[in-house]
Write a protein that holds these residues in place. Structure first.
Motif, PDB file in Angstrom:
ATOM      1  N   GLY A   1      13.847 -29.711 -87.675  1.00  0.00           N
ATOM      2  CA  GLY A   1      13.527 -30.033 -89.030  1.00  0.00           C
ATOM      3  C   GLY A   1      13.264 -28.997 -90.073  1.00  0.00           C
ATOM      4  N   TRP A   2      12.565 -28.076 -89.763  1.00  0.00           N
ATOM      5  CA  TRP A   2      12.446 -26.878 -90.539  1.00  0.00           C
ATOM      6  C   TRP A   2      13.767 -26.132 -90.813  1.00  0.00           C
ATOM      7  CZ3 TRP A   2      13.821 -21.824 -89.104  1.00  0.00           C
ATOM      8  CH2 TRP A   2      14.042 -21.613 -87.894  1.00  0.00           C
ATOM      9  N   LYS A   3      14.758 -26.060 -90.020  1.00  0.00           N
ATOM     10  CA  LYS A   3      15.873 -25.510 -90.415  1.00  0.00           C
ATOM     11  C   LYS A   3      16.714 -26.268 -91.254  1.00  0.00           C
ATOM     12  CE  LYS A   3      17.008 -22.893 -85.964  1.00  0.00           C
ATOM     13  NZ  LYS A   3      17.969 -22.668 -85.143  1.00  0.00           N
ATOM     14  N   ILE A   4      16.444 -27.639 -91.265  1.00  0.00           N
ATOM     15  CA  ILE A   4      17.241 -28.367 -92.234  1.00  0.00           C
ATOM     16  C   ILE A   4      16.419 -28.199 -93.712  1.00  0.00           C
ATOM     17  CG2 ILE A   4      17.494 -30.819 -92.990  1.00  0.00           C
ATOM     18  CD1 ILE A   4      17.912 -31.429 -90.013  1.00  0.00           C
ATOM     19  N   GLN A   5      15.125 -28.084 -93.494  1.00  0.00           N
ATOM     20  CA  GLN A   5      14.382 -27.635 -95.054  1.00  0.00           C
ATOM     21  C   GLN A   5      14.761 -26.558 -95.513  1.00  0.00           C
ATOM     22  OE1 GLN A   5      10.438 -28.379 -94.004  1.00  0.00           O
ATOM     23  NE2 GLN A   5      10.383 -30.676 -93.687  1.00  0.00           N
TER      24      GLN A   5
ATOM     25  N   TYR B   1      18.028 -26.457 -97.042  1.00  0.00           N
ATOM     26  CA  TYR B   1      17.945 -27.295 -98.452  1.00  0.00           C
ATOM     27  C   TYR B   1      17.433 -26.636 -99.443  1.00  0.00           C
ATOM     28  CZ  TYR B   1      16.637 -31.039-101.478  1.00  0.00           C
ATOM     29  OH  TYR B   1      16.565 -31.820-102.639  1.00  0.00           O
ATOM     30  N   PHE B   2      16.118 -25.796 -99.010  1.00  0.00           N
ATOM     31  CA  PHE B   2      15.682 -25.066-100.137  1.00  0.00           C
ATOM     32  C   PHE B   2      16.553 -24.076-100.402  1.00  0.00           C
ATOM     33  CE2 PHE B   2      13.171 -21.231-101.277  1.00  0.00           C
ATOM     34  CZ  PHE B   2      12.252 -21.961-102.242  1.00  0.00           C
ATOM     35  N   TYR B   3      17.370 -23.391 -99.815  1.00  0.00           N
ATOM     36  CA  TYR B   3      18.308 -22.063 -99.893  1.00  0.00           C
ATOM     37  C   TYR B   3      19.271 -22.806-100.978  1.00  0.00           C
ATOM     38  CZ  TYR B   3      21.787 -18.887 -99.773  1.00  0.00           C
ATOM     39  OH  TYR B   3      22.736 -17.758-100.160  1.00  0.00           O
TER      40      TYR B   3
END
Length: 292
Positions: free
Chosen positions: A16-20, A23-25
């Motif tokens: 999940g942290w990679k997805i977040q 998304y942030f980038y």
């Protein structure tokens, strides 16, 4: 037994942290690029500032060093300050020659006009007809004068006083020197005598008005004629002159005097620059100190 099928999956779940992060980038990509550009620009400014500071400091140091090198060529000595911190020169009078029985005595007065400088050691000689007599040594207290004498020279001619060297000392402690005029001459007269062996007698009365007793006291004796010109010289040393003591001294004058005597002057001297001149005493209550 039948074969079991093993199920495998080529696609594993993404954390999940990679997805977040993605998304942030994606959402802030433009802002991140602008921030990166700003940080690089700010870093460049800091580097340029540091390099400029180093260069300026180097230039400033080089200029100061050059100023120091230039000042080395200049005379920065203050003559006025030096003159205030060195003693005045000694003042020497003319040399008087006295001849008796083919022997020649020489006399010169020398003065120290410094109030806080003493001559610990003064080396001098008399030059007569271009020849130097045997050198002598003495001392000279502040604000004092001394009669320099040489006896029984076989050389006759024009005489001058020559200072060979001197060792000065600035005086800070005047506890002893405050008594440099404390030995008084109460009487000094010449008494003629009708004798084939002596021309007369010099009678002297001195008193030690200082609170100190001295091992030795020197007395320079000068006899003057009616024109106050020296016609006779002598020097004697008396021993153990106690504080408060009054002493009578008689000197038989062997040399003939070709002129009548008007005055006899006696010049006492004690080396107050040395503690060894003072006798050790057992001081009672209220008594002045000696050299304990």
């Amino acid at each position: 037994m039948g074969n079991k099928q093993i199920q495998t999956s080529l696609a594993e779940p993404v954390p999940g942290w990679k997805i977040q992060l993605a998304y942030f980038y994606a959402k802030h990509k433009i802002l991140i690029k602008r921030s990166a550009v700003f940080l690089l620009f700010f870093a460049d400014i800091i580097i340029v500032f540091l390099l400029g500071s180093v260069f300026i400091n180097y230039q400033t140091g080089a200029m100061k060093e050059q100023d120091v090198l230039n000042q080395l060529k200049l005379n920065l000595v203050n003559p006025e300050a030096i003159s205030k911190n060195k003693p005045k020169s000694l003042v020497a009078g003319e040399v008087t020659s006295i001849t008796n029985n083919n022997k020649h005595d020489y006399l010169a007065t020398i003065k120290n006009n410094n109030s806080d400088w003493a001559v610990m050691e003064l080396r001098y000689t008399f030059e007569v007809a271009g020849k130097s007599l045997e050198p002598r040594e003495t001392f000279l207290l502040p604000n004092s004068e001394k009669q320099l004498m040489y006896f029984n020279s076989e050389i006759e001619g024009e005489a001058t006083l020559k200072i060979l060297g001197s060792r000065w000392q600035k005086i800070k402690d005047f506890s002893l020197l405050s008594h440099q005029d404390g030995i008084k001459v109460k009487k000094s007269v010449f008494q003629p005598m009708s004798s084939s062996s002596t021309a007369g007698q010099v009678a002297i009365m001195i008193v030690n008005e200082t609170p100190y007793s001295f091992w030795e006291v020197g007395l320079s004796v000068v006899i003057y004629n009616h024109s106050l010109k020296p016609i006779g010289l002598d020097y004697i040393m008396i021993n153990k002159l106690m504080s408060g003591e009054e002493r009578k001294i008689e000197i038989g004058w062997q040399e003939s005097l070709n002129e009548s005597v008007r005055q006899v002057k006696v010049y006492p001297e004690v080396n107050l620059l040395s503690q060894d001149s003072i006798m050790e005493i057992e001081a009672g209550p209220g008594s002045p100190p000696g050299r304990e």
